[in-house]
Design an enzyme around this catalytic site. Structure first.
Site, PDB file in Angstrom:
ATOM      1  CD  GLU A 202      10.747  12.238  11.461  1.00  0.00           C
ATOM      2  OE1 GLU A 202       9.706  11.662  11.855  1.00  0.00           O
ATOM      3  OE2 GLU A 202      11.574  11.704  10.713  1.00  0.00           O
TER       4      GLU A 202
ATOM      5  CB  CYS B 166      13.085   8.786   7.963  1.00  0.00           C
ATOM      6  SG  CYS B 166      13.831   7.770   6.696  1.00  0.00           S
TER       7      CYS B 166
ATOM      8  N   GLY C 135       3.843   3.363  13.809  1.00  0.00           N
ATOM      9  CA  GLY C 135       4.686   2.180  14.041  1.00  0.00           C
ATOM     10  C   GLY C 135       4.349   1.520  15.372  1.00  0.00           C
TER      11      GLY C 135
ATOM     12  CE  LYS D 229      -1.829   2.618   3.279  1.00  0.00           C
ATOM     13  NZ  LYS D 229      -1.849   3.955   2.662  1.00  0.00           N
TER      14      LYS D 229
ATOM     15  N   GLY E  49       7.300   4.744   8.129  1.00  0.00           N
ATOM     16  CA  GLY E  49       6.410   5.871   8.371  1.00  0.00           C
ATOM     17  C   GLY E  49       6.669   6.468   9.738  1.00  0.00           C
ATOM     18  CB  SER E  50       4.637   8.694  11.822  1.00  0.00           C
ATOM     19  OG  SER E  50       3.455   7.948  11.910  1.00  0.00           O
ATOM     20  CB  THR E  51       7.754   7.184  15.994  1.00  0.00           C
ATOM     21  OG1 THR E  51       9.016   7.341  15.321  1.00  0.00           O
ATOM     22  CG2 THR E  51       7.980   6.405  17.271  1.00  0.00           C
TER      23      THR E  51
ATOM     24  CD  GLU F 183      13.153   3.997   7.644  1.00  0.00           C
ATOM     25  OE1 GLU F 183      13.120   4.860   8.549  1.00  0.00           O
ATOM     26  OE2 GLU F 183      13.055   4.253   6.442  1.00  0.00           O
TER      27      GLU F 183
HETATM   28  P1  NDP Z   1       2.154   7.816   8.592  1.00  0.00           P
HETATM   29  O1  NDP Z   1       2.962   7.005   9.515  1.00  0.00           O
HETATM   30  O2  NDP Z   1       0.752   8.115   8.943  1.00  0.00           O
HETATM   31  O3  NDP Z   1       2.134   7.123   7.143  1.00  0.00           O
HETATM   32  C1  NDP Z   1       2.941   6.052   6.703  1.00  0.00           C
HETATM   33  C2  NDP Z   1       2.113   4.985   5.996  1.00  0.00           C
HETATM   34  O4  NDP Z   1       1.265   4.321   6.947  1.00  0.00           O
HETATM   35  C3  NDP Z   1       1.177   5.544   4.933  1.00  0.00           C
HETATM   36  O5  NDP Z   1       1.013   4.610   3.888  1.00  0.00           O
HETATM   37  C4  NDP Z   1      -0.105   5.691   5.727  1.00  0.00           C
HETATM   38  O6  NDP Z   1      -1.231   5.794   4.916  1.00  0.00           O
HETATM   39  C5  NDP Z   1      -0.098   4.437   6.554  1.00  0.00           C
HETATM   40  N1  NDP Z   1      -0.912   4.463   7.762  1.00  0.00           N
HETATM   41  C6  NDP Z   1      -1.472   5.543   8.391  1.00  0.00           C
HETATM   42  N2  NDP Z   1      -2.144   5.144   9.484  1.00  0.00           N
HETATM   43  C7  NDP Z   1      -2.026   3.802   9.564  1.00  0.00           C
HETATM   44  C8  NDP Z   1      -2.489   2.808  10.479  1.00  0.00           C
HETATM   45  N3  NDP Z   1      -3.182   3.130  11.542  1.00  0.00           N
HETATM   46  N4  NDP Z   1      -2.157   1.521  10.244  1.00  0.00           N
HETATM   47  C9  NDP Z   1      -1.409   1.176   9.188  1.00  0.00           C
HETATM   48  N5  NDP Z   1      -0.957   2.065   8.276  1.00  0.00           N
HETATM   49  C10 NDP Z   1      -1.245   3.370   8.461  1.00  0.00           C
HETATM   50  O7  NDP Z   1       2.908   9.168   8.289  1.00  0.00           O
HETATM   51  P2  NDP Z   1       2.224  10.580   7.969  1.00  0.00           P
HETATM   52  O8  NDP Z   1       2.017  10.661   6.536  1.00  0.00           O
HETATM   53  O9  NDP Z   1       1.051  10.854   8.830  1.00  0.00           O
HETATM   54  O10 NDP Z   1       3.382  11.547   8.442  1.00  0.00           O
HETATM   55  C11 NDP Z   1       3.447  11.987   9.790  1.00  0.00           C
HETATM   56  C12 NDP Z   1       4.855  12.158  10.255  1.00  0.00           C
HETATM   57  O11 NDP Z   1       5.496  10.894  10.206  1.00  0.00           O
HETATM   58  C13 NDP Z   1       5.723  13.050   9.397  1.00  0.00           C
HETATM   59  O12 NDP Z   1       5.620  14.385   9.763  1.00  0.00           O
HETATM   60  C14 NDP Z   1       7.069  12.494   9.705  1.00  0.00           C
HETATM   61  O13 NDP Z   1       7.525  13.039  10.896  1.00  0.00           O
HETATM   62  C15 NDP Z   1       6.834  11.024   9.895  1.00  0.00           C
HETATM   63  N6  NDP Z   1       7.114  10.218   8.697  1.00  0.00           N
HETATM   64  C16 NDP Z   1       8.247   9.500   8.677  1.00  0.00           C
HETATM   65  C17 NDP Z   1       8.571   8.787   7.552  1.00  0.00           C
HETATM   66  C18 NDP Z   1       9.802   8.005   7.455  1.00  0.00           C
HETATM   67  O14 NDP Z   1      10.318   7.811   6.365  1.00  0.00           O
HETATM   68  N7  NDP Z   1      10.311   7.472   8.549  1.00  0.00           N
HETATM   69  C19 NDP Z   1       7.742   8.800   6.364  1.00  0.00           C
HETATM   70  C20 NDP Z   1       6.508   9.544   6.497  1.00  0.00           C
HETATM   71  C21 NDP Z   1       6.254  10.231   7.637  1.00  0.00           C
HETATM   72  P3  NDP Z   1      -1.672   7.222   4.359  1.00  0.00           P
HETATM   73  O15 NDP Z   1      -0.429   8.005   4.089  1.00  0.00           O
HETATM   74  O16 NDP Z   1      -2.405   6.892   3.160  1.00  0.00           O
HETATM   75  O17 NDP Z   1      -2.483   7.850   5.465  1.00  0.00           O
END
Ligand code: NDP
Length: 492
Positions: free
Chosen positions: A402, A305, A254, A197, A249-251, A271
């Site tokens: 972050e 990140c 995670g 996804k 994605g975000s902590t 990650e």
């Molecule tokens: P998220 O952690 O929400 O998004 C990462 C992925 O997880 C996306 O595909 C998202 O879908 C999906 N997702 C969202 N909620 C859930 C859930 N409950 N269960 C499973 N999957 C889910 O990051 P954000 O886009 O909200 O960004 C927020 C903050 O996170 C940023 O400001 C940054 O600090 C950090 N971040 C860190 C990243 C990294 O590379 N380590 C990458 C992105 C963000 P969808 O996007 O469609 O909502």
């Protein structure tokens, strides 16, 4: 003639250097009006019947309609991946799997311009980066893991590796194609099948990738791409038919995922975020270090990140570094992501822009000194000027949280011990950079920094052969290199 030229007065040096626009053509990319879900090797309508619009963050222009997958759609995708796993893919000799992965790599390179333009349009990142970093490194990951597919027994001698089954992969919006490659290439090389996804804001290169899978003749169901927002991701995490979750994605999310799968036996790699220290010693090559600081924080608008978002400068060279940094920042060109001269593109979404704005506001309120480059930001779309904060205390939110935007916080140190202490004073532990002429000092620092990756006299370098991952709240598990295979294997 030569004498005449010698006597001619030199041409006056222009007071300002203006670049002519150099936009990359959009003609090479043709988006469908609507994209269904890629399940079982074909596009299908979502059972949910729901669709949403994906836009270009630089202009807010509508690009395509995208399916919003729900529980039933996730179920179909997992079923398709399970069938493909059991009916052939997992039993295919590694040398045969390698051929498909190699083909994918080659097709990605052949279509690299198209992918670069699509990535810049949908994510807002400069074409210079999508063309020179995202797409070539994505292809390099497929080439690299194609090479491992028939050598797993050699990678793990005497351990009899087996694939896990169906991998559920959830990726963010900052490197949409590159994260797809980091996830799919090792999973396929190890004989797993995949349900992936992308983020709901950046689905287009993943959807174009489905065409690459078809072109490469990949058996139906080996790769399934489903689109939708966080609810789709959550449904994947809950699905009992998925054997492993790989998340970037975000902590916060995670941690939710870790809680949700506790006790289910599902394997997990996370990650997550970072707050990397970029540490500059007074004996470093200063101009080179300033380039590294710029690349560390303004690459991909700082939406990285492992961005070097905390600059630690040795006190003796503080004034000099800040002066050089501000001068270099003022040459950064912010604007149209498709212009080949653009250094800093658009912020990925309005939500992200709001998050950056809120944290920058907190930096001002807490007492840090702000410097922003003078640049005219476009009227439409999501933009943030390159920013640096000085007079930052370690307790400020801008030094702890972050920001995920083009915002740098500067702190100082006197001794290497103090640099280590300040660098490690964070909940994260993803990456760090050290700038010094002394090789022995880089090694001394690397031993003490609690970060998954430590760069020496460089920053933001990625290579498929090199493992990447975090400590502490930056997650666990490694992607890339031989270590990246382990996350997709079980051993007898
Ligand atoms: P998220 O952690 O929400 O998004 C990462 C992925 O997880 C996306 O595909 C998202 O879908 C999906 N997702 C969202 N909620 C859930 C859930 N409950 N269960 C499973 N999957 C889910 O990051 P954000 O886009 O909200 O960004 C927020 C903050 O996170 C940023 O400001 C940054 O600090 C950090 N971040 C860190 C990243 C990294 O590379 N380590 C990458 C992105 C963000 P969808 O996007 O469609 O909502």
């Amino acid at each position: 003639m030569a004498d005449l030229e010698k006597t001619r007065p030199p041409a006056p040096v222009p007071l300002e250097w203006e670049y002519a626009p150099a936009p990359e053509s959009r003609e090479i990319v043709h988006f469908q009006e609507r994209y269904g879900l890629f399940v079982g090797g074909e596009q299908i309508e979502p059972r949910s019947g729901e669709w949403y619009s994906t836009i270009a963050p630089a202009s807010e222009e509508h690009l395509a309609e995208i399916a919003q997958a729900r529980e039933e759609d996730v179920d179909l995708a997992v079923q398709s991946a399970r069938d493909a796993f059991e009916n052939g893919w997992s039993r295919l000799p590694g040398s045969e799997r390698a051929k498909y992965i190699f083909r994918i790599a080659r097709i990605l390179l052949e279509r690299s311009r198209e992918f670069a333009v699509a990535e810049s349009l949908n994510s807002g990142k400069p074409i210079r980066e999508s063309r020179d970093v995202d797409v070539p490194i994505a292809a390099a990951h497929f080439f690299y893991y194609a090479g491992w597919a028939d050598k797993l027994e050699y990678a793990f001698p005497n351990r009899r590796p087996h694939p896990l089954g169906v991998a559920g992969q959830i990726i963010p919006w900052n490197f949409p194609l590159l994260m797809l490659a980091w996830k799919i290439a090792p999973a396929l090389a190890c004989g797993n099948t995949v349900v992936l996804k992308p983020s709901h804001t950046t689905p287009l290169t993943a959807l174009l990738f489905t065409d690459v899978c078809r072109q490469a003749g990949l058996p139906p169901g080996v790769v399934n791409i489903i689109t939708g927002d966080g609810r789709t991701g959550a449904a994947m995490v809950r699905h009992p038919g998925i054997d492993k979750i790989a998340f970037t994605g975000s902590t916060g999310v995670g941690k939710d995922i870790q809680r949700a799968i506790a006790g289910t036996g599902k394997r997990l790699t996370l990650e997550l975020g970072g707050k990397a220290a970029n540490i500059v010693f007074d004996d470093c090559a200063l101009d080179q270090a300033v380039e590294g600081i710029i690349n560390g924080i303004y690459f991909n608008q700082g939406e990285v990140c492992c961005a070097g978002s905390r600059l630690l400068v040795q006190e003796s060279i503080y004034e000099q570094v800040i002066a050089k940094l501000k001068r270099r920042m003022s040459t950064l060109r912010v604007g149209d992501p498709l212009d080949k001269n653009t250094d800093v593109g658009a912020i990925n979404s309005r939500e992200q822009l709001d998050r950056i704005t809120e944290l920058v506001e907190s930096g001002r309120e807490e007492g840090a000194e702000i410097f922003q480059t003078e640049c005219t930001l476009p009227d439409r779309g999501f933009w943030f000027a390159p920013t640096v904060f000085t007079n930052v205390a370690q307790s400020y939110r801008i030094a702890q949280e972050e920001i995920f935007g083009p915002v740098l916080s500067v702190l100082t140190f006197r001794t290497p011990e103090e640099a280590v202490e300040k660098a490690n004073n964070t909940a994260y532990g993803l990456s760090a950079g050290v700038w010094t002429e002394k090789g022995s000092r880089i090694l001394w620092m690397a031993e003490r920094l609690r970060a998954g990756v430590v760069w020496g006299n460089t920053f933001n370098r990625f290579d498929p052969a090199s493992p990447f991952g975090g400590y502490k709240e930056s997650g666990f598990g490694r992607e890339g290199g031989r270590h990246g295979l382990e996350a997709y294997l079980r051993f007898e």
